[in-house]
Write an enzyme that holds these catalytic residues in place. Structure first.
Site, mmCIF file in Angstrom:
data_model
loop_
_atom_site.group_PDB
_atom_site.id
_atom_site.type_symbol
_atom_site.label_atom_id
_atom_site.label_comp_id
_atom_site.label_asym_id
_atom_site.label_seq_id
_atom_site.Cartn_x
_atom_site.Cartn_y
_atom_site.Cartn_z
ATOM 1 C CB CYS A 1 -0.882 -0.036 1.245
ATOM 2 S SG CYS A 1 -1.879 1.447 1.479
ATOM 3 C CB CYS B 1 -4.772 13.881 2.401
ATOM 4 S SG CYS B 1 -6.159 13.557 1.287
ATOM 5 C CB CYS C 1 -12.278 11.924 5.080
ATOM 6 S SG CYS C 1 -12.327 11.976 3.272
ATOM 7 C CB CYS D 1 -9.114 9.812 6.872
ATOM 8 S SG CYS D 1 -7.629 9.220 6.049
ATOM 9 C CB CYS E 1 -8.350 1.452 5.848
ATOM 10 S SG CYS E 1 -8.181 0.097 4.724
#
Ligand code: SAH
Length: 343
Positions: free
Chosen positions: A98, A105, A109, A112, A331
């Site tokens: 990954c 980023c 969100c 996250c 994740c």
């Protein structure tokens, strides 16, 4: 920042380094594709290697953390000192890496860790490729003998917010002369930047497309994903249908189950409508904890019930197990990092 030799195709490499004759450029390209540092490419004369020392090559693994489940998290250092993260996952069919596509980023969100602190900068193609090549070497692989068989663009960053570098990475990683990982074995996950989904299809990058959906109405999606203010679910559905029609690849929807947010009876009904009429699959995952965030996972019982309801509504769906929770490698847990910190 130093120029990174992994940023270039074979013909660009000839131009950038001025190396001659052509077979020397190939030797360099093959060496760096195997994860060698310039001074380790013993087929190159010493004076050539010395001249090439002004360039950077890839990224450097500085720390690693092993999970009880067999996955491993890496902290990579970039040539400007930024630290990014990635995760290695062993599977019966091969090994998946990954990779991150940005430092930080912009998407922010609600669940996250990658967006905490915002976007610092885009990664270059060579910095994304460097992650694959560094871990391939660490695992005893080289260009011919690949220890990484699959790549997922699911680390920090929004890949379609860094379109040019990410597509150049896709060209480089699948190049026959390089590490040559087929686009069939690559998944790209996006929060749903529809113009660039369409562009990716038009440009012929036939990867597996994953879309992070996480909600079934625009209103509820806006509560957890700011990008939903820009693109509606209907626009996303149009874009993924276009992607399927152009590439023939089944679409994957990612759906993180959040307690009290996205798991009621009507969510299942709506997900049935959203996914109807084209080949797609829903990956359900439990929300992973992020300490700065106040959203929680649902109970395993709620998850099973939601899965059953999806099936009743004709949705192809599976509950996916999570890797690397104990090393903050699951994740949504990857972030801009620093060395020597706690895992
Ligand atoms: N920016 C891209 C790539 C990130 S992939 C995207 O949005 O798809 C990482 C996946 O993990 C995405 O599906 C993301 O929505 C999901 N995710 C983020 N935080 C999470 C969390 N805390 N628990 C479970 N999944 C999470």
């Amino acid at each position: 920042m130093k120029v990174n030799l992994l940023d270039f195709t074979l013909s660009e490499l000839a131009e950038v380094t001025g190396l001659q004759p052509a077979y020397r450029v190939k030797q360099l390209f093959h060496g760096i594709s195997s994860g060698l540092k310039v001074n380790e490419i013993s087929v190159l004369p010493l004076n050539v290697r010395a001249e090439l020392e002004t360039f950077a090559v890839g990224v450097e693994i500085k720390e690693s953390f092993k999970s009880v489940d067999g996955s491993e998290k890496y902290l990579y250092e970039l040539s400007d000192g930024n630290i990014i993260e990635g995760v290695f996952m062993p599977h019966s069919y091969g090994n998946t890496l990954c990779v991150s596509t940005q430092v930080g980023c912009r998407m922010n969100c609600a669940f996250c860790a990658s967006g905490i602190g915002g976007l610092v900068r885009n990664l270059t193609a060579g910095e994304i490729l460097g992650q694959v090549i560094a871990v391939n070497r660490l695992k005893g692989g080289n260009k011919q003998n690949r220890q990484i068989t699959n790549v997922v663009l699911m680390g920090s960053g929004e890949p379609l917010d860094n379109y040019d570098n990410v597509t150049k990475f896709l060209s480089l990683v699948s190049a026959e002369d390089g590490i040559n990982i087929s686009l069939r074995n690559i998944s790209l996950s996006t929060c749903g930047l529809t113009e660039n989904i369409i562009r990716l299809a038009d440009d012929g990058f036939n990867v597996t497309l994953s879309v992070s959906l996480h909600a079934t109405t625009d209103e509820s999606r806006r509560e957890i994903m700011p990008i939903a203010n820009k693109y509606t679910i209907a626009q996303i559905v149009d874009a993924v249908k276009y992607y399927f029609n152009k590439t023939g690849r089944r679409i994957i929807f990612e759906y993180s189950m959040i307690k009290g947010k996205n798991l009621d009876y009507f969510d299942a009904v709506r997900l049935g409508r959203i996914t109807k009429g084209y080949p797609c699959h829903v990956n359900l995952i439990m929300l992973n904890p992020v300490k700065e965030k106040d959203l929680n996972a649902c109970s395993p019982k709620d998850a099973e019930r939601f899965l059953d309801r999806l099936k009743e509504n004709g949705v192809s769906a599976t509950l996916r197990r999570s890797f690397g929770n104990d090393i903050s490698g699951a994740c949504g847990q990857l972030r801009r990092s620093r060395l020597g910190g706690k895992k």
